[in-house]
Design a protein around this motif. Structure first.
Motif, PDB file in Angstrom:
ATOM      1  N   PRO A  28       0.806  -1.229   0.000  1.00  0.00           N
ATOM      2  CA  PRO A  28       0.000   0.000   0.000  1.00  0.00           C
ATOM      3  C   PRO A  28       0.837   1.276   0.000  1.00  0.00           C
ATOM      4  CG  PRO A  28      -0.074  -1.053   2.160  1.00  0.00           C
ATOM      5  CD  PRO A  28       0.627  -1.999   1.246  1.00  0.00           C
ATOM      6  N   HIS A  31      -2.510   4.106   1.399  1.00  0.00           N
ATOM      7  CA  HIS A  31      -3.683   3.250   1.612  1.00  0.00           C
ATOM      8  C   HIS A  31      -4.169   2.532   0.350  1.00  0.00           C
ATOM      9  CE1 HIS A  31      -3.387   6.015   4.911  1.00  0.00           C
ATOM     10  NE2 HIS A  31      -4.093   6.962   4.328  1.00  0.00           N
ATOM     11  N   ARG A  32      -3.453   2.659  -0.763  1.00  0.00           N
ATOM     12  CA  ARG A  32      -3.865   2.011  -2.011  1.00  0.00           C
ATOM     13  C   ARG A  32      -2.756   1.094  -2.501  1.00  0.00           C
ATOM     14  NH1 ARG A  32      -4.783   6.541  -6.307  1.00  0.00           N
ATOM     15  NH2 ARG A  32      -4.605   4.661  -7.583  1.00  0.00           N
ATOM     16  N   PRO A  33      -3.110  -0.018  -3.174  1.00  0.00           N
ATOM     17  CA  PRO A  33      -2.059  -0.856  -3.765  1.00  0.00           C
ATOM     18  C   PRO A  33      -1.219  -0.043  -4.740  1.00  0.00           C
ATOM     19  CG  PRO A  33      -4.175  -1.997  -3.801  1.00  0.00           C
ATOM     20  CD  PRO A  33      -4.465  -0.586  -3.375  1.00  0.00           C
ATOM     21  N   THR A  36      -2.035   0.269  -8.501  1.00  0.00           N
ATOM     22  CA  THR A  36      -3.182   1.048  -8.982  1.00  0.00           C
ATOM     23  C   THR A  36      -2.759   2.433  -9.466  1.00  0.00           C
ATOM     24  OG1 THR A  36      -3.754   1.883  -6.763  1.00  0.00           O
ATOM     25  CG2 THR A  36      -4.795  -0.177  -7.474  1.00  0.00           C
ATOM     26  N   ASP A  40      -3.824   3.896 -13.066  1.00  0.00           N
ATOM     27  CA  ASP A  40      -4.395   5.229 -13.294  1.00  0.00           C
ATOM     28  C   ASP A  40      -3.582   6.007 -14.323  1.00  0.00           C
ATOM     29  OD1 ASP A  40      -6.534   4.951 -11.559  1.00  0.00           O
ATOM     30  OD2 ASP A  40      -5.478   5.820  -9.844  1.00  0.00           O
ATOM     31  N   ALA A  64      -7.377  -8.458  -4.377  1.00  0.00           N
ATOM     32  CA  ALA A  64      -7.331  -7.010  -4.605  1.00  0.00           C
ATOM     33  C   ALA A  64      -8.239  -6.580  -5.751  1.00  0.00           C
ATOM     34  CB  ALA A  64      -5.895  -6.569  -4.886  1.00  0.00           C
ATOM     35  N   TYR A  70     -10.396  -2.945 -13.160  1.00  0.00           N
ATOM     36  CA  TYR A  70     -10.068  -1.765 -12.380  1.00  0.00           C
ATOM     37  C   TYR A  70     -10.707  -0.569 -13.051  1.00  0.00           C
ATOM     38  CZ  TYR A  70      -7.437   2.009 -10.167  1.00  0.00           C
ATOM     39  OH  TYR A  70      -7.092   3.151  -9.483  1.00  0.00           O
ATOM     40  N   ARG A  71     -11.589   0.110 -12.330  1.00  0.00           N
ATOM     41  CA  ARG A  71     -12.324   1.262 -12.855  1.00  0.00           C
ATOM     42  C   ARG A  71     -12.994   0.918 -14.196  1.00  0.00           C
ATOM     43  NH1 ARG A  71      -8.344   6.130 -13.169  1.00  0.00           N
ATOM     44  NH2 ARG A  71     -10.140   6.927 -14.320  1.00  0.00           N
ATOM     45  N   GLY A 236      -3.026  11.542  -1.543  1.00  0.00           N
ATOM     46  CA  GLY A 236      -4.108  11.148  -0.646  1.00  0.00           C
ATOM     47  C   GLY A 236      -3.830  11.625   0.767  1.00  0.00           C
ATOM     48  N   ASP A 240      -6.038   8.015   7.396  1.00  0.00           N
ATOM     49  CA  ASP A 240      -7.343   7.641   6.862  1.00  0.00           C
ATOM     50  C   ASP A 240      -8.436   7.956   7.889  1.00  0.00           C
ATOM     51  OD1 ASP A 240      -9.649   5.583   6.306  1.00  0.00           O
ATOM     52  OD2 ASP A 240      -8.422   5.609   4.483  1.00  0.00           O
ATOM     53  N   GLY A 258      -3.431   3.778   7.960  1.00  0.00           N
ATOM     54  CA  GLY A 258      -4.497   3.302   7.092  1.00  0.00           C
ATOM     55  C   GLY A 258      -5.802   3.005   7.801  1.00  0.00           C
TER      56      GLY A 258
END
Length: 306
Positions: A28, A31-33, A36, A40, A64, A70-71, A236, A240, A258
């Motif tokens: 992470p 807080h995101r892999p 990702t 993006d 995951a 993804y999206r 980010g 969290d 997180g």
């Protein structure tokens, strides 16, 4: 260019014990892999189909991305077992998934927002077989290039040109499908020897220097911590909203905590990262530490991973 091969099979030996429960590209970041952020980046450049190779803890990718998307963009996973095939071998192993169209290759352990349009433009305009995104500064300046032609001439002086290199290879490049003609199917091999052979035989392998934006190789705990510190607020929130910071806990410097993580009363954190679901016990004093999800950390520790 509408497809990309993202390298997700990394073991992450330099990041252990962080990679004992996750493949390196799933570690992470805010807080995101990590992977990702690559997704993006590629989607913003027009990619509409993703191919990812796996090896270490492949089931973590299923968890995951349970819908293999993804999206809304489909992800095709290809596991390399029992042997990890390295970069060139991995490209060959997904040849059937990539078909006859050009594709991005993107290392799954980098974090960057460098613009991709100059890379695509250079590839198209120069008619290259492969075009690498380069930077003129960074930790490993190993790529030699003729600025007048944009053609690569050597890597770490392996071809005996006397040039050890002046550019950093970002781990992002564009390939025409003819790259498969240079790779031996099933062979465990890095892409670097392939590039060197191409140079020797006069194939068009080019590079374009893109110094805009940030670029990080998150293969070590030092770079992992540094990226969080320097990119705070850009990628980010650091804490969290679903994290639990109990009264009396003290957070100094740049800390990332997180969702579902608990920092108990009286604990002290300084420049540390607590993954989602991690816990720091009451009275603990942690400096530059990383706490994985599901792990409880305590005591007085500095530069330690839990």
């Amino acid at each position: 260019m509408n497809q990309a091969f993202v390298l997700g099979a990394g073991i992450g030996e330099r990041l252990r014990p962080l990679t004992e429960q996750l493949p390196k590209p799933l570690v992470p970041v805010f807080h995101r892999p990590l992977i990702t952020f690559a997704f993006d980046h590629l989607l913003a450049a027009g990619v509409s189909r993703l191919v990812v190779n796996t090896h270490h803890i492949p089931q973590a990718y299923t968890e995951a991305f349970p819908g293999q998307s993804y999206r809304g963009v489909p992800i095709q996973f290809r596991n390399e077992s029992p042997v990890r095939l390295e970069t060139a071998g991995g490209i060959s192993n997904v040849r059937d998934l990539l078909g006859s169209e050009p594709f991005f290759v993107y290392n799954g352990d980098i974090l960057t927002d460098l613009p991709l349009e100059p890379l695509l433009r250079s590839h198209r305009e120069n008619g290259n077989l492969v075009t690498l995104a380069l930077r003129s500064h960074g930790p490993a300046l190993h790529i030699a290039m003729d600025p007048a032609t944009g053609r690569l001439t050597d890597i770490r002086n392996k071809l005996g040109t006397g040039d050890d290199g002046k550019y950093l290879f970002t781990g992002i490049y564009v390939c025409d499908p003819a790259i498969h003609d240079w790779i031996t199917p099933g062979k465990v091999e890095s892409v670097i020897p392939i590039f060197l052979t191409m140079m020797l035989q006069g194939a068009k392998i080019g590079g374009v220097v893109i110094d805009d934006g940030y670029w990080w190789d998150l293969g070590s705990r030092t770079s992992y911590l540094s990226a969080h510190a320097e990119l705070n607020g850009k990628l980010g929130v650091a804490i969290d909203p679903a994290a639990q910071i109990e009264p009396g806990a003290v957070l100094r410097g740049m800390n990332v905590v997180g969702a579902g993580a608990v920092i108990e009363a009286g604990a002290q954190l300084e420049d540390s990262i607590v993954w989602p679901g991690g816990r720091v016990t009451a009275g603990a004093v942690l400096k530059r530490c990383i706490v994985r999800g599901g792990i409880t950390a305590g005591g007085t520790r500095e530069d330690a991973d839990f």
